[in-house]
Design a protein around this motif. Sequence first.
Motif, PDB file in Angstrom:
ATOM      1  N   ALA A 140       0.838  -1.211   0.000  1.00  9.77           N
ATOM      2  CA  ALA A 140       0.000   0.000   0.000  1.00  9.77           C
ATOM      3  C   ALA A 140       0.865   1.251   0.000  1.00  9.77           C
ATOM      4  CB  ALA A 140      -0.933  -0.001   1.204  1.00  9.77           C
ATOM      5  N   GLU A 141       1.933   1.231   0.781  1.00  7.10           N
ATOM      6  CA  GLU A 141       2.834   2.386   0.795  1.00  7.10           C
ATOM      7  C   GLU A 141       3.489   2.569  -0.571  1.00  7.10           C
ATOM      8  OE1 GLU A 141       6.487   4.359   3.310  1.00  7.10           O
ATOM      9  OE2 GLU A 141       6.296   2.182   3.300  1.00  7.10           O
ATOM     10  N   SER A 142       3.869   1.469  -1.203  1.00  8.46           N
ATOM     11  CA  SER A 142       4.460   1.525  -2.539  1.00  8.46           C
ATOM     12  C   SER A 142       3.465   2.104  -3.552  1.00  8.46           C
ATOM     13  CB  SER A 142       4.899   0.124  -2.953  1.00  8.46           C
ATOM     14  OG  SER A 142       5.375   0.122  -4.265  1.00  8.46           O
ATOM     15  N   GLU A 143       2.195   1.682  -3.447  1.00  3.82           N
ATOM     16  CA  GLU A 143       1.153   2.205  -4.331  1.00  3.82           C
ATOM     17  C   GLU A 143       0.973   3.716  -4.141  1.00  3.82           C
ATOM     18  OE1 GLU A 143      -0.550   0.682  -6.728  1.00  3.82           O
ATOM     19  OE2 GLU A 143       0.353  -1.273  -6.359  1.00  3.82           O
ATOM     20  N   THR A 144       1.003   4.145  -2.898  1.00  6.30           N
ATOM     21  CA  THR A 144       0.874   5.572  -2.605  1.00  6.30           C
ATOM     22  C   THR A 144       2.025   6.350  -3.225  1.00  6.30           C
ATOM     23  OG1 THR A 144      -0.322   5.117  -0.558  1.00  6.30           O
ATOM     24  CG2 THR A 144       0.729   7.281  -0.742  1.00  6.30           C
ATOM     25  N   ARG A 145       3.231   5.834  -3.084  1.00  8.98           N
ATOM     26  CA  ARG A 145       4.403   6.496  -3.680  1.00  8.98           C
ATOM     27  C   ARG A 145       4.298   6.534  -5.204  1.00  8.98           C
ATOM     28  NH1 ARG A 145       9.504   4.216  -0.195  1.00  8.98           N
ATOM     29  NH2 ARG A 145       8.910   5.191   1.757  1.00  8.98           N
ATOM     30  N   ALA A 146       3.832   5.431  -5.807  1.00 10.28           N
ATOM     31  CA  ALA A 146       3.684   5.396  -7.266  1.00 10.28           C
ATOM     32  C   ALA A 146       2.678   6.446  -7.727  1.00 10.28           C
ATOM     33  CB  ALA A 146       3.253   4.002  -7.717  1.00 10.28           C
ATOM     34  N   GLU A 147       1.585   6.578  -6.986  1.00  7.53           N
ATOM     35  CA  GLU A 147       0.580   7.588  -7.339  1.00  7.53           C
ATOM     36  C   GLU A 147       1.163   8.991  -7.209  1.00  7.53           C
ATOM     37  OE1 GLU A 147      -3.780   9.120  -5.841  1.00  7.53           O
ATOM     38  OE2 GLU A 147      -3.342   6.968  -5.768  1.00  7.53           O
ATOM     39  N   GLN A 148       1.936   9.230  -6.158  1.00  7.39           N
ATOM     40  CA  GLN A 148       2.567  10.533  -5.985  1.00  7.39           C
ATOM     41  C   GLN A 148       3.571  10.812  -7.100  1.00  7.39           C
ATOM     42  OE1 GLN A 148       4.143  10.083  -2.033  1.00  7.39           O
ATOM     43  NE2 GLN A 148       2.263  10.781  -1.051  1.00  7.39           N
ATOM     44  N   HIS A 149       4.318   9.781  -7.482  1.00 12.47           N
ATOM     45  CA  HIS A 149       5.347   9.924  -8.513  1.00 12.47           C
ATOM     46  C   HIS A 149       4.742  10.180  -9.889  1.00 12.47           C
ATOM     47  CE1 HIS A 149       9.171   9.367 -10.550  1.00 12.47           C
ATOM     48  NE2 HIS A 149       8.597   8.467 -11.336  1.00 12.47           N
ATOM     49  N   THR A 150       3.677   9.438 -10.222  1.00 12.79           N
ATOM     50  CA  THR A 150       3.071   9.563 -11.548  1.00 12.79           C
ATOM     51  C   THR A 150       1.980  10.623 -11.606  1.00 12.79           C
ATOM     52  OG1 THR A 150       1.396   7.881 -11.096  1.00 12.79           O
ATOM     53  CG2 THR A 150       3.498   7.125 -12.050  1.00 12.79           C
ATOM     54  N   GLY A 151       1.416  10.946 -10.449  1.00  8.94           N
ATOM     55  CA  GLY A 151       0.292  11.867 -10.425  1.00  8.94           C
ATOM     56  C   GLY A 151      -1.005  11.215 -10.897  1.00  8.94           C
ATOM     57  N   MET A 152      -0.990   9.880 -11.043  1.00  9.87           N
ATOM     58  CA  MET A 152      -2.171   9.164 -11.532  1.00  9.87           C
ATOM     59  C   MET A 152      -2.752   8.267 -10.457  1.00  9.87           C
ATOM     60  SD  MET A 152      -1.435   7.696 -15.335  1.00  9.87           S
ATOM     61  CE  MET A 152       0.339   7.522 -15.306  1.00  9.87           C
ATOM     62  N   PRO A 153      -4.035   8.439 -10.138  1.00 11.12           N
ATOM     63  CA  PRO A 153      -4.681   7.476  -9.250  1.00 11.12           C
ATOM     64  C   PRO A 153      -4.794   6.118  -9.948  1.00 11.12           C
ATOM     65  CG  PRO A 153      -6.158   9.315  -9.788  1.00 11.12           C
ATOM     66  CD  PRO A 153      -4.886   9.519 -10.532  1.00 11.12           C
ATOM     67  N   ASP A 154      -5.102   5.070  -9.162  1.00  9.91           N
ATOM     68  CA  ASP A 154      -5.176   3.708  -9.702  1.00  9.91           C
ATOM     69  C   ASP A 154      -6.076   3.604 -10.931  1.00  9.91           C
ATOM     70  OD1 ASP A 154      -3.464   2.683  -7.809  1.00  9.91           O
ATOM     71  OD2 ASP A 154      -5.056   1.906  -6.525  1.00  9.91           O
ATOM     72  N   ALA A 155      -7.259   4.186 -10.862  1.00 13.54           N
ATOM     73  CA  ALA A 155      -8.222   4.062 -11.963  1.00 13.54           C
ATOM     74  C   ALA A 155      -7.658   4.660 -13.250  1.00 13.54           C
ATOM     75  CB  ALA A 155      -9.543   4.733 -11.593  1.00 13.54           C
TER      76      ALA A 155
END
Length: 158
Positions: free
Chosen positions: A84-99
Amino acid sequence: MGRFRPIGGPRPSTPLAGLRRCNTRRPWTAQAMASLTRPTVPPNAVKYTERVPRARHGTGLPPFEAIHTHLTLFAYVQGPAVTAESETRAEQHTGMPDAEWTARNAPCFGAIAATGNHALLNTPFTRDRFEPDPETLFEFGLRRTLDGIAVMISETSA
């Protein structure tokens, strides 16, 4: 990092529940406590570890199996929290939510599925609308892990 028990609310009913709650409220704790061979030793983490033998006391498990059971459950709870922390970082890095990320990558996944080379993997996605939900995945795996531990305990006490 010295305080391990989540602030506020009732004391968790089990050590596992407390660890899960802590990781949910403060995702950085999962990464900070991730090592099984080089653990950090904040005071409340030691208190948590001491609570674990109390929870398994009377199960009949020998110490070796008891500590392995503890570390298995600890690792199981930590895994989704680190993810979950990795997913949060990926979203912050890409600026894209999961959807949005999923929608953007759908053509690539669709092309792979269209080859027909992965029929078994495609089945859950073509028959049902499968969307991995972290909470559902966690509960599914935890239930199976605890069932296996219950069998081990029943075999030990038989």
